[in-house]
Write an enzyme that holds these catalytic residues in place. Structure first.
Site, PDB file in Angstrom:
ATOM      1  N   SER A 143      71.194  31.599  27.009  1.00  0.00           N
ATOM      2  CA  SER A 143      70.551  31.105  28.461  1.00  0.00           C
ATOM      3  C   SER A 143      69.389  30.888  28.415  1.00  0.00           C
ATOM      4  CB  SER A 143      70.717  32.598  29.471  1.00  0.00           C
ATOM      5  OG  SER A 143      69.796  32.396  30.658  1.00  0.00           O
ATOM      6  N   TYR A 156      67.967  41.864  31.435  1.00  0.00           N
ATOM      7  CA  TYR A 156      68.936  40.682  31.030  1.00  0.00           C
ATOM      8  C   TYR A 156      68.196  39.741  30.128  1.00  0.00           C
ATOM      9  CZ  TYR A 156      71.283  36.252  31.825  1.00  0.00           C
ATOM     10  OH  TYR A 156      71.897  35.050  31.677  1.00  0.00           O
TER      11      TYR A 156
END
Length: 302
Positions: A143, A156
């Site tokens: 990501s 995260y």
């Protein structure tokens, strides 16, 4: 790697979103797709979709965070079909909320899927690829959160940064074996096609900011199919790091050119800063109208 005809391609997280789109895309390239998901029904639905489109696929229900289950899965698959040519790790889990509100169980689930899931797949199937002498490709979906801090996303971002370094380290270690390793780093994805983040300890005002973000994502985000096209393309080329689409490349470049600027932007976007400004500028009656507008827009069929 010019062709995927009859090659075994494993896609984790294939029950939806990027994983399902990637599985379908490889099947369209005539690969034999192993559609892996923790949810048996979702894996089966992906395989059925591929069958209906004229492709070949086999569903498997496996928890990528479970080392024993993944090792057994890898052994069974090798005995039946030999080593895979491509492994795409798309399985992921997302939370949103303050760091101090995350429990150890939240961390364990994030680490289990986002980090250990990649380790298990890369270790068990990477060994098969190296030992076969045929080479192969390991593609890990990380990501932009791997290299840019995001508000209310410290756990995260931490797991995605670990996944990114794992991928880059594997690329270095596997160099010369014929096994290429690539990190795909998506930016905003269409919230209607990806699993929503699990919200942890957010107050109403912060949740409102989350709704605004979700609406913005719906307006500017990209579909899983666009990322899937990139994944299939890079599987044939073996680049190291692929931020996608263009805004992800811009963020990646910004972290290299001005890391301090990226951190400053993240601080400005912190939820307490945004909600504090909101409380000073907008009366509660107006905020109620904002909430109702956001709810209508987010629940409105496209």
């Amino acid at each position: 790697m010019a062709s995927f005809d009859n090659e075994v391609v494993i896609v984790t997280g294939a029950g939806g979103g990027i994983g399902r789109a990637t599985a379908r895309r490889f099947a369209q390239k005539r690969a034999f797709v192993i559609a892996v998901d923790g949810d048996k029904q979702l894996a089966a639905e992906t395989a059925e979709t591929i069958f209906a489109e004229g492709g070949s696929a086999l569903p498997y229900a496996v928890d990528v965070a479970d080392a024993v289950a993944m090792e057994n899965f890898a052994e069974d698959l090798h005995a039946e079909y030999g080593p895979p040519m491509v492994l795409v790790n798309t399985a992921g889990f997302t939370t949103a909320g303050p760091f101090l509100e995350h429990t150890l169980a939240d961390w364990e689930r994030l680490m289990g899927v986002n980090v250990w899931g990649l380790i298990h797949g890369s270790a068990f199937f990477g060994r098969q690829m190296v030992d076969s002498g045929r080479g192969g490709r390991i593609i890990n979906v990380t990501s932009v959160a791997a290299f840019a801090p995001l508000p209310l996303s410290t756990p995260y971002c931490t797991t995605k940064a670990a996944a990114q370094m794992l991928t880059e380290g594997l690329r270095l270690e596997f160099a010369g074996t014929g096994v290429g390793v690539t990190a795909i780093c998506p930016a905003l994805m269409d919230p209607d096609s990806e699993e929503s983040a699990e919200v942890v300890g957010l107050e109403d005002g912060v949740a409102r900011v989350g709704n605004i973000s979700a609406l913005a994502a719906r307006l500017v985000a990209h579909s899983p199919e666009s990322v899937a096209r990139t994944i299939v393309r890079v599987a044939a080329r073996n680049p190291a790091v692929v931020p996608t689409p263009i805004e992800a490349r811009a963020i990646y470049l910004a972290t290299r050119v001005s890391p301090g600027g990226v951190r400053l932007a993240a601080r400005i976007l912190k939820s307490d800063n945004v909600t504090g400004l909101r409380n000073r500028l907008l009366p509660e009656k107006t905020l109620g109208r904002v909430d109702r507008f956001l709810e209508r827009r987010l629940n409105r069929p496209e």
